[in-house]
Design a protein around this motif. Structure first.
Motif, short mmCIF file in Angstrom:
data_model
loop_
_atom_site.label_atom_id
_atom_site.label_comp_id
_atom_site.label_asym_id
_atom_site.label_seq_id
_atom_site.Cartn_x
_atom_site.Cartn_y
_atom_site.Cartn_z
N SER A 32 -10.43 0.54 24.38
CA SER A 32 -9.61 0.23 23.21
C SER A 32 -8.39 1.15 23.12
N ILE A 33 -8.52 2.41 23.54
CA ILE A 33 -7.36 3.29 23.55
C ILE A 33 -6.37 2.80 24.60
N VAL A 34 -6.87 2.41 25.75
CA VAL A 34 -5.99 1.85 26.79
C VAL A 34 -5.32 0.58 26.28
N ARG A 35 -6.09 -0.28 25.61
CA ARG A 35 -5.56 -1.57 25.13
C ARG A 35 -4.44 -1.39 24.10
N TRP A 36 -4.59 -0.44 23.18
CA TRP A 36 -3.69 -0.36 22.04
C TRP A 36 -2.65 0.74 22.10
N ASN A 137 -3.23 -4.83 16.24
CA ASN A 137 -4.05 -3.62 16.27
C ASN A 137 -4.57 -3.37 14.85
N LEU A 138 -5.63 -4.08 14.51
CA LEU A 138 -6.15 -4.07 13.14
C LEU A 138 -6.71 -2.71 12.73
N ALA A 139 -7.32 -1.99 13.65
CA ALA A 139 -7.90 -0.69 13.31
C ALA A 139 -6.81 0.32 12.91
N GLY A 153 7.24 -5.59 8.79
CA GLY A 153 7.48 -6.77 9.60
C GLY A 153 7.05 -6.63 11.04
N VAL A 154 7.48 -7.63 11.80
CA VAL A 154 7.19 -7.69 13.23
C VAL A 154 8.47 -7.38 13.98
N GLN A 155 8.38 -6.46 14.88
CA GLN A 155 9.50 -6.12 15.77
C GLN A 155 9.21 -6.85 17.08
N ARG A 156 9.96 -7.91 17.33
CA ARG A 156 9.71 -8.71 18.52
C ARG A 156 9.92 -7.90 19.78
N ARG A 157 8.89 -7.89 20.61
CA ARG A 157 8.88 -7.11 21.85
C ARG A 157 9.34 -5.68 21.61
N GLY A 158 8.82 -5.10 20.56
CA GLY A 158 9.26 -3.77 20.13
C GLY A 158 8.56 -2.60 20.79
N VAL A 159 7.51 -2.86 21.57
CA VAL A 159 6.80 -1.76 22.23
C VAL A 159 6.73 -2.05 23.72
N LEU A 160 7.07 -1.04 24.50
CA LEU A 160 6.93 -1.13 25.95
C LEU A 160 5.63 -0.44 26.33
N GLN A 161 4.71 -1.21 26.89
CA GLN A 161 3.41 -0.68 27.29
C GLN A 161 3.21 -0.95 28.77
N ARG A 162 3.24 0.13 29.55
CA ARG A 162 3.04 0.05 31.00
C ARG A 162 3.87 -1.06 31.65
N GLY A 163 5.16 -1.10 31.29
CA GLY A 163 6.10 -2.01 31.91
C GLY A 163 6.20 -3.40 31.30
N ARG A 165 6.72 -5.64 27.67
CA ARG A 165 7.12 -5.57 26.27
C ARG A 165 6.17 -6.43 25.42
N HIS A 166 5.78 -5.89 24.26
CA HIS A 166 4.87 -6.57 23.33
C HIS A 166 5.45 -6.53 21.92
N ASP A 167 5.09 -7.53 21.11
CA ASP A 167 5.47 -7.50 19.71
C ASP A 167 4.79 -6.31 19.03
N ALA A 168 5.48 -5.74 18.04
CA ALA A 168 4.95 -4.59 17.31
C ALA A 168 4.96 -4.87 15.82
N TRP A 169 3.93 -4.37 15.15
CA TRP A 169 3.94 -4.33 13.70
C TRP A 169 4.62 -3.02 13.30
#
Length: 187
Positions: A32-36, A137-139, A153-163, A165-169
């Motif tokens: 879960s730490i790797v996932r989030w 990431n509900l937790a 809000g939602v930041q579209r593709r706001g987080v870069l995770q291991r190459g 891009r993912h949406d971010a809250w």
């Protein structure tokens, strides 16, 4: 910035050091730490050594401090929490708790202690703390909501995770926001 120990009724925040390498290595291999989060995958002991030897000291020097979450000053590392400076009056908060220490309220307690310090005039004097996490990431969102962060809000593709891009809250906490659970969160 000089390292400082912060204490609340159930947590003590100290600077992570070499004695914490094994605990950090084990926790950061949790799926879960790797996932989030953005920790390397696979996470190695060398990653943890680099974290405590390079990232933590550089963070304290650059106004982006990192703490170990413990229940006593000399207790085992149960998680980490830190701030990434965005500008002189704002920072982004990040945290994780090791699997065996979850569901005890430690993350919520640590976030409250850190936010109190960050807003104080004799602390960091921040005017805003931002929380961002991978969408869904509900937790992590539950912790931020309990502390009083307001969902923005939602930041579209706001987080870069291991190459990738993912949406971010995104949520924010201001010094005068009430520290009660905030409405308006996606759950």
């Amino acid at each position: 910035m000089r390292p400082v120990v912060l204490a609340g009724s159930t947590v003590v925040l100290t600077v992570p050091g070499p004695d914490d390498v094994d605990a950090i290595t084990a926790a950061c291999r949790d799926r879960s730490i790797v996932r989030w989060t953005t920790v390397p995958d696979p996470y190695t002991r060398a990653d943890a050594q680099r974290f405590v030897g390079d990232v933590v000291p550089a963070g304290w020097e650059g106004h982006s401090p990192v703490w170990a979450v413990r229940t006593t000053a000399d207790g085992p590392l149960l998680g980490t929490i830190g701030l990434i400076a965005r500008d002189p009056s704002a920072a982004e908060i990040g945290y994780w708790i090791a699997p065996a220490a979850r569901t005890r309220g430690l993350a919520t307690a640590a976030v409250n202690v850190l936010c109190d310090f960050a807003f104080r005039a004799d602390g960091l004097k921040l005017g805003r703390i931002e929380w961002r996490a991978l969408a869904a990431n509900l937790a992590s969102a539950a912790v931020a909501r309990r502390v009083g962060f307001r969902f923005e809000g939602v930041q579209r593709r706001g987080v870069l995770q291991r190459g990738v891009r993912h949406d971010a809250w995104v949520a924010g906490l201001l010094p005068d926001d009430p520290r009660v659970p905030a409405d308006g969160w996606p759950m």
